[in-house]
Each structure stands twice: as C-alpha cells, then as structure tokens.
Design a protein around this motif. Structure first.
Motif, PDB file in Angstrom:
ATOM      1  N   HIS A 132     -12.426  -5.750  -5.542  1.00  0.00           N
ATOM      2  CA  HIS A 132     -11.780  -6.729  -6.423  1.00  0.00           C
ATOM      3  C   HIS A 132     -12.584  -8.024  -6.340  1.00  0.00           C
ATOM      4  N   LEU A 133     -13.685  -8.039  -7.139  1.00  0.00           N
ATOM      5  CA  LEU A 133     -14.649  -9.130  -6.966  1.00  0.00           C
ATOM      6  C   LEU A 133     -14.333 -10.332  -7.842  1.00  0.00           C
ATOM      7  N   ARG A 134     -13.870 -10.071  -9.060  1.00  0.00           N
ATOM      8  CA  ARG A 134     -13.514 -11.169  -9.969  1.00  0.00           C
ATOM      9  C   ARG A 134     -12.004 -11.161 -10.181  1.00  0.00           C
ATOM     10  N   VAL A 135     -11.449 -12.345 -10.364  1.00  0.00           N
ATOM     11  CA  VAL A 135      -9.990 -12.473 -10.555  1.00  0.00           C
ATOM     12  C   VAL A 135      -9.512 -11.546 -11.669  1.00  0.00           C
ATOM     13  N   ASP A 136     -10.288 -11.422 -12.725  1.00  0.00           N
ATOM     14  CA  ASP A 136      -9.850 -10.631 -13.881  1.00  0.00           C
ATOM     15  C   ASP A 136      -9.878  -9.121 -13.642  1.00  0.00           C
ATOM     16  N   ASP A 137     -10.650  -8.686 -12.619  1.00  0.00           N
ATOM     17  CA  ASP A 137     -10.720  -7.254 -12.336  1.00  0.00           C
ATOM     18  C   ASP A 137      -9.358  -6.726 -11.901  1.00  0.00           C
ATOM     19  N   PRO A 138      -9.078  -5.441 -12.198  1.00  0.00           N
ATOM     20  CA  PRO A 138      -7.871  -4.820 -11.608  1.00  0.00           C
ATOM     21  C   PRO A 138      -8.099  -4.651 -10.115  1.00  0.00           C
ATOM     22  N   GLY A 139      -7.039  -4.889  -9.325  1.00  0.00           N
ATOM     23  CA  GLY A 139      -7.165  -4.769  -7.865  1.00  0.00           C
ATOM     24  C   GLY A 139      -6.274  -3.670  -7.312  1.00  0.00           C
ATOM     25  N   GLN A 140      -6.622  -3.244  -6.115  1.00  0.00           N
ATOM     26  CA  GLN A 140      -5.835  -2.181  -5.513  1.00  0.00           C
ATOM     27  C   GLN A 140      -4.820  -2.767  -4.515  1.00  0.00           C
ATOM     28  N   VAL A 141      -3.607  -2.249  -4.575  1.00  0.00           N
ATOM     29  CA  VAL A 141      -2.528  -2.747  -3.709  1.00  0.00           C
ATOM     30  C   VAL A 141      -2.439  -1.913  -2.423  1.00  0.00           C
ATOM     31  N   LYS A 142      -2.674  -0.605  -2.593  1.00  0.00           N
ATOM     32  CA  LYS A 142      -2.587   0.290  -1.433  1.00  0.00           C
ATOM     33  C   LYS A 142      -3.713  -0.055  -0.444  1.00  0.00           C
ATOM     34  N   GLY A 143      -3.355  -0.235   0.809  1.00  0.00           N
ATOM     35  CA  GLY A 143      -4.351  -0.575   1.828  1.00  0.00           C
ATOM     36  C   GLY A 143      -4.711  -2.046   1.831  1.00  0.00           C
ATOM     37  N   ASN A 144      -4.097  -2.781   0.922  1.00  0.00           N
ATOM     38  CA  ASN A 144      -4.359  -4.225   0.829  1.00  0.00           C
ATOM     39  C   ASN A 144      -3.407  -4.923   1.819  1.00  0.00           C
ATOM     40  N   VAL A 145      -4.005  -5.470   2.861  1.00  0.00           N
ATOM     41  CA  VAL A 145      -3.180  -5.998   3.958  1.00  0.00           C
ATOM     42  C   VAL A 145      -2.257  -7.112   3.478  1.00  0.00           C
ATOM     43  N   VAL A 146      -2.747  -7.922   2.540  1.00  0.00           N
ATOM     44  CA  VAL A 146      -1.905  -9.042   2.083  1.00  0.00           C
ATOM     45  C   VAL A 146      -0.594  -8.514   1.508  1.00  0.00           C
ATOM     46  N   PHE A 147      -0.685  -7.447   0.711  1.00  0.00           N
ATOM     47  CA  PHE A 147       0.554  -6.900   0.147  1.00  0.00           C
ATOM     48  C   PHE A 147       1.415  -6.216   1.218  1.00  0.00           C
ATOM     49  N   SER A 148       0.767  -5.550   2.169  1.00  0.00           N
ATOM     50  CA  SER A 148       1.568  -4.970   3.267  1.00  0.00           C
ATOM     51  C   SER A 148       2.365  -6.056   3.969  1.00  0.00           C
ATOM     52  N   TYR A 149       1.714  -7.214   4.170  1.00  0.00           N
ATOM     53  CA  TYR A 149       2.385  -8.307   4.871  1.00  0.00           C
ATOM     54  C   TYR A 149       3.452  -8.950   3.983  1.00  0.00           C
ATOM     55  N   LEU A 150       3.151  -9.038   2.685  1.00  0.00           N
ATOM     56  CA  LEU A 150       4.186  -9.596   1.785  1.00  0.00           C
ATOM     57  C   LEU A 150       5.409  -8.674   1.808  1.00  0.00           C
ATOM     58  N   ASP A 151       5.173  -7.339   1.829  1.00  0.00           N
ATOM     59  CA  ASP A 151       6.309  -6.404   1.926  1.00  0.00           C
ATOM     60  C   ASP A 151       7.132  -6.689   3.184  1.00  0.00           C
ATOM     61  N   ALA A 152       6.425  -7.052   4.235  1.00  0.00           N
ATOM     62  CA  ALA A 152       7.127  -7.242   5.513  1.00  0.00           C
ATOM     63  C   ALA A 152       7.798  -8.610   5.612  1.00  0.00           C
ATOM     64  N   PHE A 153       7.188  -9.626   4.993  1.00  0.00           N
ATOM     65  CA  PHE A 153       7.650 -10.992   5.297  1.00  0.00           C
ATOM     66  C   PHE A 153       8.196 -11.762   4.095  1.00  0.00           C
ATOM     67  N   ASP A 154       8.045 -11.224   2.895  1.00  0.00           N
ATOM     68  CA  ASP A 154       8.533 -11.961   1.707  1.00  0.00           C
ATOM     69  C   ASP A 154       9.854 -11.345   1.279  1.00  0.00           C
ATOM     70  N   ASP A 155      10.917 -12.106   1.394  1.00  0.00           N
ATOM     71  CA  ASP A 155      12.248 -11.557   1.117  1.00  0.00           C
ATOM     72  C   ASP A 155      12.471 -11.310  -0.376  1.00  0.00           C
ATOM     73  N   ASP A 156      11.672 -11.916  -1.187  1.00  0.00           N
ATOM     74  CA  ASP A 156      11.860 -11.794  -2.646  1.00  0.00           C
ATOM     75  C   ASP A 156      11.100 -10.549  -3.144  1.00  0.00           C
ATOM     76  N   ALA A 157      11.742  -9.395  -2.956  1.00  0.00           N
ATOM     77  CA  ALA A 157      11.080  -8.123  -3.257  1.00  0.00           C
ATOM     78  C   ALA A 157      10.689  -8.021  -4.733  1.00  0.00           C
ATOM     79  N   ALA A 158      11.530  -8.579  -5.614  1.00  0.00           N
ATOM     80  CA  ALA A 158      11.240  -8.517  -7.060  1.00  0.00           C
ATOM     81  C   ALA A 158       9.970  -9.291  -7.375  1.00  0.00           C
ATOM     82  N   ALA A 159       9.855 -10.468  -6.784  1.00  0.00           N
ATOM     83  CA  ALA A 159       8.658 -11.276  -7.007  1.00  0.00           C
ATOM     84  C   ALA A 159       7.415 -10.563  -6.496  1.00  0.00           C
ATOM     85  N   VAL A 160       7.540  -9.906  -5.328  1.00  0.00           N
ATOM     86  CA  VAL A 160       6.394  -9.183  -4.760  1.00  0.00           C
ATOM     87  C   VAL A 160       6.009  -8.017  -5.680  1.00  0.00           C
ATOM     88  N   ALA A 161       7.009  -7.317  -6.207  1.00  0.00           N
ATOM     89  CA  ALA A 161       6.736  -6.200  -7.121  1.00  0.00           C
ATOM     90  C   ALA A 161       5.981  -6.696  -8.351  1.00  0.00           C
TER      91      ALA A 161
END
Lengths: 340, 340
Positions: A235-264
C-alpha cells in the motif's frame, strides 16, 4: 472470555512468570479479563518466580526484580488487591511440598509426552539437557492449581495439555486415597482475537522478539511503536487499495477502538483505496495514548513506593499461604502423614 | 567405620526409609555405628517417609506406620535423642523447597545416567513407567544432605554415585550464586564385613526376601532363625570337615562374638571336622539372645508409650527444621528470593 460461564463459586488461578514487565499483549490476552473477573468470583494471581527459575537459574536476579515489575503492572491496569489475591510463588512453601508428592503420581514417560512441554523444550533448544525442574513443572503447576482448589485456569490453547495433566494428577491422588479431596479444574481458552500480534506483524507479541509495547511505555515510545507498526507493504500510495488482513493497525483498532462501526467503515475505505496509513495510525495512536495514560500514571504512583507494593504482596502471600496450608494438611492427612 | 576419620566438627546425615522395622543387617551395617558416632560429632537421623513414598504411593499407610517402628528400633539400640537429632522428613517442608530449586540444577539426562537410580529402576521393574519422584530423588537427597550442611554421609558402595550427584548440585549452586554457600559432603562406606548375609546365605538380609531377623524378634524367633540358618550343606556328619566360607553361622559369629580368638579356633576345628552345626549354632544363639534381649526390652518399654516417642520425634523434627530453615533462607537469599 465469556463471563456467562463463570459462577461466583468459581476459583480462578492464573498468573505470570516474572521474567519481564508486561505488555499490551498481556493486557489483551489476560489482564483486562482479570480486572472483570475479580468482580465475579475468587481470583488468585501467581507471581511465578519459582517457575521462572526452572529455565532461568543463571539469571535469578532478573526473575527476582520482575516480581515487583509485574506487580506494578497488575496494580496499574486495575487489579485490586482487595478483590484479587496477588502472591509470590516462592514464598508459599506449601506449593513445593504438594508438588513433591504429585511427582510420585506422574511417570517420566508421561511428562515427556506432554505436548506443551515437548514444544517448550524444542523452543528453548534444551534437547537432552533439560533441567529436571523444567520437565517436572507440570507437577508444580498442578500444585499451584490444586492448592487453591481452582475450578478455572485461563490458558492459551497451547497450554490445554498442562491442565489435562493436572486433572490426571487430581484423579490419581483421589483414587489413591479413596476420597474426592482434590478438585478437577477447567481450562478456559480466551475467545478468538484475544491474541494481539507484535507491532512487526508476527503472530505473538513478546519482549524477547523486540516487537512488544510495554504497559509502562512513555507517550514517545507509543508514538514510535505506532509509527513502526506493520501495515500493508504494498500500500504505497494513499489512493491504492490496501489490505486489512495482517495489517497490525487494524488488528489493534479491533482490540482497542470501541467504535466498531467506525472501524468497519475505515476498513472498507482502506480496502477500496483513499485512506492512508498516517490517518489510521493517528487514530490508533490516540486510542493507545488514552488507554495507556492512566495505566502509566497509576504505575508511576505505585512505583514511587515499592515498600507499599511489597506490603500488599506480603498480605496477599499470607492469604494464599493460609488457603494452600489447608489443602496441604488435607493432602498429607489423607496419606496418613499427620503424626502429631 | 573408622572413627579416626571423624572429627567433632563433622555433621552426619543418615537415616532409613520407613518401609518396615529394622533388622540385624541394619544393626551391623549402620545402627551400631550411629550409637558410637553420636558421641563424636553432630548426627541427624532422617525417618525418610517422603522418600519411601516415591515408590510406595499405593501403600502410604505402611510408610506412615513404620515411622514409629523405625523410631522404636533407633531408641532400642541406644540412639539417644539428646545426642542424635531424629526427625520425620515429611514434617520438614524446607527440604521440599530446597529440592525444588535443586531440580533446576540437574538435567534429566544426568539423572537417567545415575548408576544407583539405573539399578534401582531395574530392580523395581519400572522400565518406562518410572514415577517422576523416583527419577528425581537424587535432588531430594541433595536437599536432605545440604540442609544440614552434612560433611559425612554413611552409605553402601552402591550409593556412592548419589553422593557424587549431591556434590555436583552443590558445586553448581555455589557457582551460580558466586558464593561457597553449600558444603560438599563425603561418602563414608563401611569397612568390609559390615554387610550381614541373610539367614539363608544370600548376600543381603532383607525383610522382603524373608531372610531377615528383626531387631524386635522374640527369643523363639531368634531360636528358629538360628536353627534354619544356612551352614555347609555338605557337612552331613559331625566328623566331616566343614566349610567356613559362606557359612552364615560363622559370618554371624564374626559379627557378634567378641572373642575373636575363640571364633578362630572354632573355625579351625570345623574345617578339620569334629565340630557339629549344633554346637556352633548354640554358641551363636547365646550371643544373639544376649545382644537382642536388652534391645527388645527397651523397644517394648518405648512401645508402651507411643505418644512419648512421638513427642521425642516432634522435638527432633523441630530442631531439624530450625537448622534446615537457616540453610533454606541462605539459599533463597543468595538467589534474591528475599522480598520482605
């Protein structure tokens, strides 16, 4: 952990080897559950210095010093010594005594077949030079669990065979004395998602792998950790599609961000492109700073008075000894070892 | 045992597994030495109930009941609780604690190579089903010895490797804490002739082989034992020359008849013929009746008041605990396990 399966009569035994301060992985995998569980049932928390020594005999000062560090982590996350009994393993001699009798109820061949022990022997590269204390620690663990007549032991899936071994010892002991004296225990494995990956994306966060974020991390360390966090390397440019699976930031958002809808929504946006790493990292950093700030503050407060923390541990250890002494007296009494 | 090699500063640790009352073999091999040694140095006598349990878990009441029986034997032969500290192993929890740390200082492979353990595993037919407590008992034995900083352990030749293993643990512990804290010990093997054959002529007297004469034997049991005693099966007529070697009656006369010149004469007479088994057996029976009469009488006296014997054991166990607790505190202190 599903709290519905826990009754007020349950007794939980859990704890940590004192080989280093705890990190965010511990928080997600166990500490935050303990803060909830202490409201629901009886909870004993073991600072496992003696067990840590089984493979750290050459490094005993590390083991010793981390008793205080782990205790500070417990208190900092909200474990309340008035609700949870926190104790130091090496100061409850009843545990060594129980373990010494349990060693007679398990064969060497059975210990060598224990899958958890087999894996850990491989991981540590012991081969044939396994310290005897390491091979036999399932008997010591059975002592820790049965001393408190624990009905529940929260464990990772890899530790389930250890609990089976404890229950085998329980059944053998009860059969050999013809009484239902010791209590079988239940392994409770945390639900999926309770294991936090390392900041580098490796499956396990671990201090020794250098991919951990300590609970005592400073705001700057948190910032640095988030900055270094593994996302999608393609995911080199902002406009590129990015992968969520294996993406640590999203794993952590799942764990620590209570707003599940916003994370989705963020995930969907990231997948289709147009959402940069900087934005999701900024959101995660906010969450982590907010989570860890009060923990760090409480930790610093307690750390200012180590004598007071030791006094709490002394009190907890005293309570733990009382309970363990009752079980030990029952066990020795059942074997006739009550001479006067 | 050569008393010249014992100094008043020596500390002896010895004892017996409590699996049955003691017999004449124990008297010759160890008990009579202990009666002498208690005048020369410090002596701790271990009633090893916990060790006996390592292969008697299914028979724990036998182990328990023989604590009193062995203590009666000790007192009956003249072991003086004011001079020797007699204690019950299972009531000194410091020993389990020490053993639990020593288990970290010895590898499984090393325990499996221990020749004494190898032999005993074979004797007991354990094969792969060795109780872990049995394989690891050298660590427990190291605890028994080092707790009292024993400088001398009287052992049979087959037990020498156990003492070597204790000294290995001592050196490893001292090296790992960088202090000469624990003390190496010395195996003292009784001189030739200190092993009494069974009454059937087998090399070893043993209750389980059915060839033993208990210290508590009645006059009639002594008479019967002497009558059944193995002599020279080819010595059919009094006039025939008889064989002295392997003749149990002469082995016993060597052990119990103080008149060595008279015994030498009897041997010569027997060899050339003209001396019957009846005559030598009568002489031996007199000696055994004279030896065992006061032992039996004292044993019966003590046995009339088991509570008083237990009170003596309680006192000895208390003294032993005090000594062991000092060593344990030093050992744990050296590893930093002294938190408050």
């Amino acid at each position: 952990m599903n709290l519905d399966s826990i009754s007020p009569n349950d007794v939980i035994l859990t704890g940590d080897r004192t080989t280093g301060p705890l990190h965010l992985g511990h928080y997600v995998g166990s500490l935050r559950n303990r803060v909830l569980l202490q409201e629901h049932c009886t909870q004993f928390l073991l600072l496992a210095d003696a067990q840590a020594l089984t493979d750290n005999m050459g490094n005993y000062l590390k083991v010793r010093d981390n008793v205080l560090q782990v205790a500070l982590d417990y208190l900092a996350v909200g474990i309340d010594p008035a609700k949870s009994t926190i104790f130091i393993q090496s100061l409850v001699p009843e545990l060594s005594e129980l373990a010494s009798y349990y060693l007679n109820l398990v064969t060497v061949a059975r210990l060598e077949r224990n899958p958890t022990i087999k894996d850990e022997i491989k991981q540590r590269g012991f081969e044939r030079d396994i310290p005897a204390g390491f091979l036999t620690y399932p008997a010591a663990q059975a002592a820790d669990i049965t001393a408190f007549k624990a009905t529940i032991v929260p464990v990772g899936a890899d530790q389930v065979p250890m609990i089976e071994q404890t229950n085998e010892i329980v059944r053998r002991f009860n059969a050999s004395v013809g009484q239902e004296l010791l209590v079988e225990t239940r392994a409770v494995v945390p639900e999926h998602g309770a294991r936090l990956p390392g900041i580098d994306g490796k499956a396990k966060m671990s201090k020794s792998l250098g991919n951990a974020l300590a609970l005592s991390a400073s705001p700057d360390e948190i910032r640095q950790a988030v900055k270094m966090m593994y996302t999608d390397p393609n995911h080199l440019r902002v406009d590129d599609p990015g992968q969520v699976k294996g993406n640590v930031v999203f794993s952590y958002l799942d764990a620590f961000d209570d707003d599940a809808a916003a994370v989705a929504e963020l995930k969907a946006h990231y997948r289709r492109g147009g959402l940069g790493d900087t934005a999701i990292k900024a959101r995660l950093e906010d969450k982590l700073q907010a989570l860890l700030e009060p923990i760090r503050r409480r930790r610093e407060e307690y750390a200012r008075d180590p004598a007071a923390v030791l006094a709490l541990l002394k009190e907890g250890t005293g309570k733990a000894r009382e309970v363990a002494a009752v079980t030990l007296a029952e066990v020795k009494g059942a074997m006739g070892l009550n001479y006067y």
